[in-house]
Design an enzyme around this catalytic site. Structure first.
Site, PDB file in Angstrom:
ATOM      1  N   LYS A 181       0.881  -1.186   0.000  1.00 13.05           N
ATOM      2  CA  LYS A 181       0.000   0.000   0.000  1.00 13.05           C
ATOM      3  C   LYS A 181       0.907   1.221   0.000  1.00 13.05           C
ATOM      4  O   LYS A 181       1.453   1.608   1.022  1.00 13.05           O
ATOM      5  CB  LYS A 181      -0.861  -0.021   1.272  1.00 13.05           C
ATOM      6  CG  LYS A 181      -2.232   0.636   1.134  1.00 13.05           C
ATOM      7  CD  LYS A 181      -2.217   2.100   0.781  1.00 13.05           C
ATOM      8  CE  LYS A 181      -2.042   3.006   1.981  1.00 13.05           C
ATOM      9  NZ  LYS A 181      -1.805   4.406   1.612  1.00 13.05           N
ATOM     10  N   GLY A 234       6.437   4.908   8.614  1.00 14.56           N
ATOM     11  CA  GLY A 234       5.632   6.118   8.585  1.00 14.56           C
ATOM     12  C   GLY A 234       5.691   6.802   9.934  1.00 14.56           C
ATOM     13  O   GLY A 234       6.681   6.695  10.666  1.00 14.56           O
ATOM     14  N   SER A 235       4.623   7.481  10.278  1.00 11.82           N
ATOM     15  CA  SER A 235       4.623   8.294  11.496  1.00 11.82           C
ATOM     16  C   SER A 235       4.353   7.439  12.743  1.00 11.82           C
ATOM     17  O   SER A 235       3.784   6.347  12.649  1.00 11.82           O
ATOM     18  CB  SER A 235       3.550   9.376  11.371  1.00 11.82           C
ATOM     19  OG  SER A 235       2.287   8.762  11.219  1.00 11.82           O
ATOM     20  N   GLY A 239       1.790   4.261  13.124  1.00 11.14           N
ATOM     21  CA  GLY A 239       2.399   2.998  13.566  1.00 11.14           C
ATOM     22  C   GLY A 239       1.636   2.400  14.740  1.00 11.14           C
ATOM     23  O   GLY A 239       1.347   1.200  14.789  1.00 11.14           O
ATOM     24  N   GLU A 257       8.914   1.160  11.491  1.00 10.80           N
ATOM     25  CA  GLU A 257      10.024   2.096  11.253  1.00 10.80           C
ATOM     26  C   GLU A 257       9.390   3.475  11.293  1.00 10.80           C
ATOM     27  O   GLU A 257       8.690   3.854  10.369  1.00 10.80           O
ATOM     28  CB  GLU A 257      10.634   1.879   9.867  1.00 10.80           C
ATOM     29  CG  GLU A 257      11.124   0.491   9.604  1.00 10.80           C
ATOM     30  CD  GLU A 257      12.509   0.262  10.150  1.00 10.80           C
ATOM     31  OE1 GLU A 257      13.118   1.220  10.682  1.00 10.80           O
ATOM     32  OE2 GLU A 257      12.978  -0.872  10.068  1.00 10.80           O
ATOM     33  N   CYS A 292      13.519  10.260   7.394  1.00 13.24           N
ATOM     34  CA  CYS A 292      13.185   9.885   8.774  1.00 13.24           C
ATOM     35  C   CYS A 292      14.373  10.085   9.704  1.00 13.24           C
ATOM     36  O   CYS A 292      14.213  10.498  10.841  1.00 13.24           O
ATOM     37  CB  CYS A 292      12.708   8.450   8.821  1.00 13.24           C
ATOM     38  SG  CYS A 292      13.801   7.360   7.937  1.00 13.24           S
ATOM     39  N   GLU A 391       9.104  16.028  15.440  1.00 13.44           N
ATOM     40  CA  GLU A 391       9.632  15.836  14.092  1.00 13.44           C
ATOM     41  C   GLU A 391       8.975  16.858  13.166  1.00 13.44           C
ATOM     42  O   GLU A 391       7.745  16.944  13.119  1.00 13.44           O
ATOM     43  CB  GLU A 391       9.314  14.419  13.620  1.00 13.44           C
ATOM     44  CG  GLU A 391       9.919  14.104  12.281  1.00 13.44           C
ATOM     45  CD  GLU A 391       9.553  12.708  11.798  1.00 13.44           C
ATOM     46  OE1 GLU A 391       8.390  12.310  11.927  1.00 13.44           O
ATOM     47  OE2 GLU A 391      10.446  12.029  11.277  1.00 13.44           O
TER      48      GLU A 391
HETATM   49  P1  NAD Z   1       2.026   8.407   7.652  1.00 11.22           P
HETATM   50  O1  NAD Z   1       2.198   7.616   8.886  1.00 11.22           O
HETATM   51  O2  NAD Z   1       0.984   9.451   7.622  1.00 11.22           O
HETATM   52  O3  NAD Z   1       1.679   7.442   6.420  1.00 11.22           O
HETATM   53  C1  NAD Z   1       2.438   6.296   6.143  1.00 11.22           C
HETATM   54  C2  NAD Z   1       1.552   5.276   5.449  1.00 11.22           C
HETATM   55  O4  NAD Z   1       0.490   4.920   6.334  1.00 11.22           O
HETATM   56  C3  NAD Z   1       0.890   5.784   4.170  1.00 11.22           C
HETATM   57  O5  NAD Z   1       0.852   4.752   3.230  1.00 11.22           O
HETATM   58  C4  NAD Z   1      -0.511   6.147   4.626  1.00 11.22           C
HETATM   59  O6  NAD Z   1      -1.478   6.062   3.612  1.00 11.22           O
HETATM   60  C5  NAD Z   1      -0.764   5.104   5.693  1.00 11.22           C
HETATM   61  N1  NAD Z   1      -1.754   5.543   6.681  1.00 11.22           N
HETATM   62  C6  NAD Z   1      -2.004   6.819   7.103  1.00 11.22           C
HETATM   63  N2  NAD Z   1      -2.998   6.830   8.009  1.00 11.22           N
HETATM   64  C7  NAD Z   1      -3.385   5.551   8.179  1.00 11.22           C
HETATM   65  C8  NAD Z   1      -4.372   4.918   8.984  1.00 11.22           C
HETATM   66  N3  NAD Z   1      -5.175   5.608   9.808  1.00 11.22           N
HETATM   67  N4  NAD Z   1      -4.483   3.573   8.911  1.00 11.22           N
HETATM   68  C9  NAD Z   1      -3.698   2.853   8.076  1.00 11.22           C
HETATM   69  N5  NAD Z   1      -2.769   3.401   7.286  1.00 11.22           N
HETATM   70  C10 NAD Z   1      -2.601   4.729   7.331  1.00 11.22           C
HETATM   71  O7  NAD Z   1       3.456   8.949   7.319  1.00 11.22           O
HETATM   72  P2  NAD Z   1       3.890   9.911   6.121  1.00 11.22           P
HETATM   73  O8  NAD Z   1       3.434  11.281   6.435  1.00 11.22           O
HETATM   74  O9  NAD Z   1       3.497   9.294   4.819  1.00 11.22           O
HETATM   75  O10 NAD Z   1       5.485   9.789   6.211  1.00 11.22           O
HETATM   76  C11 NAD Z   1       6.239  10.548   7.068  1.00 11.22           C
HETATM   77  C12 NAD Z   1       6.584   9.770   8.308  1.00 11.22           C
HETATM   78  O11 NAD Z   1       7.260   8.556   7.992  1.00 11.22           O
HETATM   79  C13 NAD Z   1       7.540  10.537   9.183  1.00 11.22           C
HETATM   80  O12 NAD Z   1       7.168  10.434  10.525  1.00 11.22           O
HETATM   81  C14 NAD Z   1       8.860   9.825   8.946  1.00 11.22           C
HETATM   82  O13 NAD Z   1       9.797   9.988   9.946  1.00 11.22           O
HETATM   83  C15 NAD Z   1       8.429   8.432   8.787  1.00 11.22           C
HETATM   84  N6  NAD Z   1       9.459   7.654   8.109  1.00 11.22           N
HETATM   85  C16 NAD Z   1      10.191   6.729   8.820  1.00 11.22           C
HETATM   86  C17 NAD Z   1      11.205   6.011   8.199  1.00 11.22           C
HETATM   87  C18 NAD Z   1      12.019   4.970   8.937  1.00 11.22           C
HETATM   88  O14 NAD Z   1      12.611   4.114   8.297  1.00 11.22           O
HETATM   89  N7  NAD Z   1      12.086   4.993  10.233  1.00 11.22           N
HETATM   90  C19 NAD Z   1      11.469   6.214   6.857  1.00 11.22           C
HETATM   91  C20 NAD Z   1      10.719   7.166   6.165  1.00 11.22           C
HETATM   92  C21 NAD Z   1       9.711   7.875   6.811  1.00 11.22           C
END
Ligand code: NAD
Length: 488
Positions: A181, A234-235, A239, A257, A292, A391
């Site tokens: 996804k 993601g965030s 997570g 992550e 990240c 962040e």
């Molecule tokens: P996000 O958490 O908003 O989204 C990540 C993914 O989750 C997307 O595919 C999104 O569609 C999905 N998502 C969002 N809300 C959801 C929900 N309620 N239920 C299920 N899925 C959902 O993050 P973002 O804004 O896309 O990315 C930025 C974040 O990712 C930052 O916090 C960044 O630090 C983190 N990140 C971490 C790493 C790592 O390896 N540690 C790498 C890259 C980014």
């Protein structure tokens, strides 16, 4: 290749074929380069996720991938890497348009690194052995690893291809089926990748891609009872939601992550302040700070703070926001206008909190309609401010002066995050002591962001607990089996 020559795949990839969402609905993916719509993309929801998961389960049980020899799976992944290299221009252009990355970075970093990841796991997978446990002579106890089944990979928009590859390559190498996804902001390269994977020989159903919104497709995947594992990047907030979905559905395993607020500690005996300043500049302004593990904080010995700040101002001046499609651009667009507003909001809050804005803080518009921001430097002594603790995910560096090494360590460890950290010092004892005491998944000494596929990557504390890359990642996509054979 120019934009008019680009083929954009915009349907979901289910069971080896592109298909519209069952509902027929679509959503717009917009380029942050100029605010223009690139495509209407299938808006996958629960029904599409279910179709994808059922196809993935059927493929897993069919066994033409899961039970194939590891060398055979490896060859297909290496072929996929070759196809990605052959389609480098197209993939790089998709990534640059969809995310605002500078095209030079997409060509030199995103696409080759993602391709190399598939090749690395393809090369590695037939060299991984199981174990035999020590037993008495009347038994043979084998410890082997088996694929989990269906893996859901949910990824963010900041490095769509690389982060997808970090999850897909070890998951597929070990014989799992995957439902990917991608983030709603950046679905295009994942769909192009699916097509190349099929061409490389990945059987139908083994890799499925469902674009869509997090609350629709993402949540449906997280809650699906036939998904054995979620690999999430993601965030922190989302997570945690995946842990909840797992607990409320089938208890699937979840690896996370998450975000970061990674500090670079520049001590008074740093061997080369110019090198440190350059690494700090790249560490925060690369990909407009949307990394990240971006080095978003500098903790500097008070005695050299003025000197370092002057060097950082020079660095900031080198990262001039520009058109992502220009080869010379080093600082492209942020992912969206909405995200840019959030980042500017962080800076304005810091200003109101009494932090000193040394440079930047404002929008710019090298391409009309795009989401661009000037490199920003902020200094504060107050470690409790949101600009220090939260962040920002933009080109914003916070500078925190420190009295001594222990103070620097306390500041460094003083956030909820623990993804990465760097130490700049000529003293090996100090470096070793700090490396041991910093609560971060990666610690660099006298460098920043050095990495290879051979080293694991992931966080501590709120930054999560999974590890991408390296042979360690294979464990995340397999389960351990004991087979006890009586020889009596
Ligand atoms: P996000 O958490 O908003 O989204 C990540 C993914 O989750 C997307 O595919 C999104 O569609 C999905 N998502 C969002 N809300 C959801 C929900 N309620 N239920 C299920 N899925 C959902 O993050 P973002 O804004 O896309 O990315 C930025 C974040 O990712 C930052 O916090 C960044 O630090 C983190 N990140 C971490 C790493 C790592 O390896 N540690 C790498 C890259 C980014």
């Amino acid at each position: 290749m120019n934009v008019s020559e680009l083929t954009i795949r915009s349907q979901a990839f289910l069971d080896g074929e592109f298909a519209p969402a069952a509902s027929g609905r679509t959503f717009a993916t917009v380029s942050p380069r100029d605010g223009r719509e690139l495509a209407q993309v299938a808006r996958g929801d629960r029904e599409d996720v279910d179709r994808a998961v059922r196809a993935a389960r059927r493929a897993f049980e069919r066994g033409d991938w899961a039970l194939a020899g590891p060398a055979q799976r490896g060859r297909v992944l290496i072929r996929l890497a070759e196809l990605m290299d052959a389609h480098l221009e197209e993939l790089a252009l998709l990534e640059a348009l969809d995310t605002g990355h500078p095209i030079g970075d997409a060509r030199a970093v995103d696409v080759p690194n993602a391709a190399r990841c598939f090749a690395w796991y393809g090369e590695a997978i037939d060299k991984v052995y199981g174990q035999i446990a020590p037993t008495a002579a009347d038994a043979l106890a084998l410890i082997s690893r088996e694929p989990l089944g269906v893996v859901g990979a949910v990824v963010p928009w900041n490095y769509p291809l690389i982060i997808a590859a970090w999850k897909l390559a070890p998951a597929l190498a070990t014989g799992n089926s995957v439902v990917l996804k991608p983030a709603e902001q950046s679905p295009l390269s994942a769909l192009a990748l699916a097509e190349l994977a099929a061409e490389a020989g990945i059987p139908p159903g083994v890799l499925n891609v469902v674009p869509g919104y997090g609350e629709e497709a993402g949540e449906a995947l997280g809650r699906h009872p036939e998904v054995d594992k979620i690999a999430f990047t993601g965030s922190v907030a989302v997570g945690r939601r995946f842990q909840l979905y797992a607990g409320e559905s089938n208890g699937k395993s979840v690896s996370l992550e998450l975000g970061g607020k990674s500090p670079q500690l520049v001590l008074a005996d740093a061997p080369d302040l110019d090198a440190a300043a350059s690494a700090i500049g790249w560490g925060i302004f690369y990909n407009a700070g949307q990394t990240c593990h971006a080095g978003s904080r500098v903790i500097v010995a008070r005695s050299i703070a003025d000197e370092l700040v002057a060097l950082l101002q020079e660095q900031a001046g080198r990262f001039v926001p520009g058109d992502p499609l220009e080869e010379s651009t080093v600082l492209g667009a942020l992912i969206s206008d909405e995200h840019l507003d959030t980042v500017i909001g962080h800076v304005e809050r810091a200003r109101a909190d009494g932090a000193r804005i040394i440079a930047g803080g404002e929008r710019c518009e090298p391409v009309p309609g795009g989401a661009y921001m000037a490199p920003t430097l902020i200094e504060t002594e107050d470690a409790s401010l949101p600009i220090v603790q939260q962040e920002v995910f933009g080109p914003v560096l916070v500078i925190q002066p420190a009295d001594d090494v222990d103070h620097a360590l306390a500041l460094a460890n003083g956030t909820r995050y623990g993804l990465a950290a760097a130490v700049w010092t000529a003293n090996i004892t100090t470096a070793g002591r700090l490396a041991r005491s910093l609560r971060a998944g990666t610690v660099w000494v006298n460098t920043f962001d050095a990495a290879s596929l051979a080293t694991p990557f992931g966080g501590m504390k709120d930054s999560g607990h999974g590890r991408d890359r390296s042979l360690q990642a294979l464990e995340a996509y397999t389960q351990c089996k004991t087979t006890w054979i009586s020889l009596a």
